[in-house]
Design a protein around this motif. Structure first.
Motif, PDB file in Angstrom:
ATOM      1  N   LEU A   1       0.858  -1.176   0.000  1.00 45.90           N
ATOM      2  CA  LEU A   1       0.000   0.000   0.000  1.00 45.90           C
ATOM      3  C   LEU A   1       0.894   1.225   0.000  1.00 45.90           C
ATOM      4  O   LEU A   1       1.738   1.400   0.875  1.00 45.90           O
ATOM      5  CB  LEU A   1      -0.904   0.000   1.237  1.00 45.90           C
ATOM      6  N   LYS A   2       0.738   2.053  -1.004  1.00 46.67           N
ATOM      7  CA  LYS A   2       1.581   3.251  -1.135  1.00 46.67           C
ATOM      8  C   LYS A   2       0.905   4.465  -0.520  1.00 46.67           C
ATOM      9  O   LYS A   2       1.529   5.266   0.147  1.00 46.67           O
ATOM     10  CB  LYS A   2       1.886   3.504  -2.612  1.00 46.67           C
ATOM     11  N   GLU A   3      -0.405   4.577  -0.757  1.00 44.35           N
ATOM     12  CA  GLU A   3      -1.137   5.755  -0.306  1.00 44.35           C
ATOM     13  C   GLU A   3      -2.606   5.385  -0.162  1.00 44.35           C
ATOM     14  O   GLU A   3      -3.168   4.723  -1.035  1.00 44.35           O
ATOM     15  CB  GLU A   3      -0.968   6.846  -1.367  1.00 44.35           C
ATOM     16  N   ALA A   4      -3.219   5.773   0.943  1.00 38.20           N
ATOM     17  CA  ALA A   4      -4.636   5.485   1.159  1.00 38.20           C
ATOM     18  C   ALA A   4      -5.372   6.784   1.427  1.00 38.20           C
ATOM     19  O   ALA A   4      -5.054   7.502   2.376  1.00 38.20           O
ATOM     20  CB  ALA A   4      -4.818   4.525   2.322  1.00 38.20           C
ATOM     21  N   GLY A   5      -6.315   7.080   0.580  1.00 34.88           N
ATOM     22  CA  GLY A   5      -7.141   8.268   0.750  1.00 34.88           C
ATOM     23  C   GLY A   5      -8.588   7.852   0.923  1.00 34.88           C
ATOM     24  O   GLY A   5      -8.929   6.671   0.864  1.00 34.88           O
ATOM     25  N   LEU A   6      -9.438   8.818   1.135  1.00 35.11           N
ATOM     26  CA  LEU A   6     -10.853   8.529   1.335  1.00 35.11           C
ATOM     27  C   LEU A   6     -11.496   7.930   0.092  1.00 35.11           C
ATOM     28  O   LEU A   6     -12.300   7.021   0.181  1.00 35.11           O
ATOM     29  CB  LEU A   6     -11.588   9.820   1.739  1.00 35.11           C
ATOM     30  N   PHE A   7     -11.127   8.400  -1.094  1.00 33.92           N
ATOM     31  CA  PHE A   7     -11.772   7.934  -2.312  1.00 33.92           C
ATOM     32  C   PHE A   7     -10.954   6.942  -3.126  1.00 33.92           C
ATOM     33  O   PHE A   7     -11.513   6.189  -3.908  1.00 33.92           O
ATOM     34  CB  PHE A   7     -12.147   9.125  -3.199  1.00 33.92           C
ATOM     35  N   GLU A   8      -9.630   6.973  -2.985  1.00 29.83           N
ATOM     36  CA  GLU A   8      -8.829   6.027  -3.751  1.00 29.83           C
ATOM     37  C   GLU A   8      -7.601   5.585  -2.976  1.00 29.83           C
ATOM     38  O   GLU A   8      -7.144   6.269  -2.068  1.00 29.83           O
ATOM     39  CB  GLU A   8      -8.432   6.586  -5.113  1.00 29.83           C
ATOM     40  N   GLN A   9      -7.118   4.412  -3.350  1.00 26.78           N
ATOM     41  CA  GLN A   9      -5.915   3.846  -2.762  1.00 26.78           C
ATOM     42  C   GLN A   9      -4.915   3.607  -3.882  1.00 26.78           C
ATOM     43  O   GLN A   9      -5.289   3.245  -4.985  1.00 26.78           O
ATOM     44  CB  GLN A   9      -6.193   2.510  -2.059  1.00 26.78           C
TER      45      GLN A   9
ATOM     46  N   VAL B   1      -4.118   1.986  -9.131  1.00 21.21           N
ATOM     47  CA  VAL B   1      -5.064   2.772  -8.342  1.00 21.21           C
ATOM     48  C   VAL B   1      -6.375   2.018  -8.223  1.00 21.21           C
ATOM     49  O   VAL B   1      -6.871   1.438  -9.192  1.00 21.21           O
ATOM     50  CB  VAL B   1      -5.300   4.157  -9.002  1.00 21.21           C
ATOM     51  N   SER B   2      -6.949   2.043  -7.016  1.00 24.29           N
ATOM     52  CA  SER B   2      -8.241   1.435  -6.743  1.00 24.29           C
ATOM     53  C   SER B   2      -9.091   2.471  -6.026  1.00 24.29           C
ATOM     54  O   SER B   2      -8.564   3.423  -5.449  1.00 24.29           O
ATOM     55  CB  SER B   2      -8.046   0.202  -5.844  1.00 24.29           C
ATOM     56  N   ASN B   3     -10.414   2.268  -6.041  1.00 28.84           N
ATOM     57  CA  ASN B   3     -11.243   3.194  -5.258  1.00 28.84           C
ATOM     58  C   ASN B   3     -11.820   2.459  -4.050  1.00 28.84           C
ATOM     59  O   ASN B   3     -11.917   1.234  -4.025  1.00 28.84           O
ATOM     60  CB  ASN B   3     -12.329   3.867  -6.107  1.00 28.84           C
ATOM     61  N   LEU B   4     -12.179   3.203  -3.031  1.00 29.16           N
ATOM     62  CA  LEU B   4     -12.612   2.660  -1.754  1.00 29.16           C
ATOM     63  C   LEU B   4     -13.827   1.748  -1.892  1.00 29.16           C
ATOM     64  O   LEU B   4     -13.881   0.678  -1.289  1.00 29.16           O
ATOM     65  CB  LEU B   4     -12.916   3.799  -0.780  1.00 29.16           C
ATOM     66  N   ALA B   5     -14.795   2.126  -2.693  1.00 26.02           N
ATOM     67  CA  ALA B   5     -16.016   1.329  -2.832  1.00 26.02           C
ATOM     68  C   ALA B   5     -15.704  -0.046  -3.415  1.00 26.02           C
ATOM     69  O   ALA B   5     -16.202  -1.064  -2.931  1.00 26.02           O
ATOM     70  CB  ALA B   5     -17.025   2.066  -3.706  1.00 26.02           C
ATOM     71  N   THR B   6     -14.866  -0.102  -4.440  1.00 24.93           N
ATOM     72  CA  THR B   6     -14.506  -1.380  -5.060  1.00 24.93           C
ATOM     73  C   THR B   6     -13.746  -2.250  -4.080  1.00 24.93           C
ATOM     74  O   THR B   6     -14.011  -3.454  -3.957  1.00 24.93           O
ATOM     75  CB  THR B   6     -13.648  -1.134  -6.319  1.00 24.93           C
ATOM     76  N   LEU B   7     -12.802  -1.675  -3.357  1.00 28.08           N
ATOM     77  CA  LEU B   7     -12.011  -2.430  -2.391  1.00 28.08           C
ATOM     78  C   LEU B   7     -12.896  -2.975  -1.274  1.00 28.08           C
ATOM     79  O   LEU B   7     -12.783  -4.144  -0.903  1.00 28.08           O
ATOM     80  CB  LEU B   7     -10.911  -1.535  -1.815  1.00 28.08           C
ATOM     81  N   ALA B   8     -13.817  -2.174  -0.764  1.00 25.49           N
ATOM     82  CA  ALA B   8     -14.715  -2.621   0.310  1.00 25.49           C
ATOM     83  C   ALA B   8     -15.604  -3.770  -0.162  1.00 25.49           C
ATOM     84  O   ALA B   8     -15.812  -4.747   0.565  1.00 25.49           O
ATOM     85  CB  ALA B   8     -15.567  -1.446   0.798  1.00 25.49           C
ATOM     86  N   ARG B   9     -16.139  -3.676  -1.383  1.00 27.37           N
ATOM     87  CA  ARG B   9     -16.982  -4.754  -1.916  1.00 27.37           C
ATOM     88  C   ARG B   9     -16.194  -6.057  -2.026  1.00 27.37           C
ATOM     89  O   ARG B   9     -16.691  -7.120  -1.698  1.00 27.37           O
ATOM     90  CB  ARG B   9     -17.534  -4.365  -3.285  1.00 27.37           C
TER      91      ARG B   9
END
Length: 163
Positions: free
Chosen positions: A39-47, A103-111
């Motif tokens: 994990l390089k960077e984790a933000g609210l909308f994307e990782q 890059v991934s987004n939070l919603a996809t990762l959570a699902r």
């Protein structure tokens, strides 16, 4: 006028022949395996993750890479994608590690994490292309396997690889 046309045709043939001389007669596709993920960077909308790919060159000549692109899917659903313009030369009959940020987004990762809960280890699929000077369309690769247990997180090599 004819002489000028003739000179251009000769120059074109020489350039074409010189280009063909740079392409080896026997070329084997390199193999690609997943060597690591962090994990390089984790933000609210994307990782942002960094994938480490090991590229193995089965040829008797060095293989220059101009870059690559990659898409990562977990349990059959797209999770992350990225491109890298990193120039690396994979030695003859050797290997090299190449890093690519995806890059991934939070919603996809959570699902994906919710779906994997209680179903055993999730499966991943990594697809992409290696860009080399001798092939304008790139060299496609595809591999899949199981995501290792939490303590290893992608440190294990891929289970299966296809081209």
């Amino acid at each position: 006028m004819r002489r000028r046309l003739y000179m251009w045709m000769v120059a074109g043939m020489v350039a074409w022949l010189a280009g063909c001389a740079g392409v080896p007669a026997h070329f084997e596709k390199p193999t690609v395996s997943l060597a690591g993920l962090s994990l390089k960077e984790a933000g609210l909308f994307e990782q942002r993750f960094t994938l480490v790919l090991r590229v193995q060159n089965p040829n008797r000549f060095a293989l220059p890479l101009n870059g690559l692109d990659a898409d990562l899917a977990v349990n059959g659903k797209p999770l992350a994608s990225g491109v890298a313009a990193q120039a690396v030369t994979v030695p003859a009959l050797g290997d090299a590690k190449v890093r690519i940020d995806v890059v991934s987004n939070l919603a996809t990762l959570a699902r994906q994490l919710r779906r994997a809960d209680g179903q055993g280890l999730p499966r991943y699929r990594l697809t992409g292309r290696l860009f080399v000077p001798m092939r304008s369309e790139g060299i496609a690769f595809e591999m899949d396997g199981e995501v290792p247990a939490i303590e290893g997180w992608f440190d294990a090599p891929a289970r299966q690889e296809r081209f």
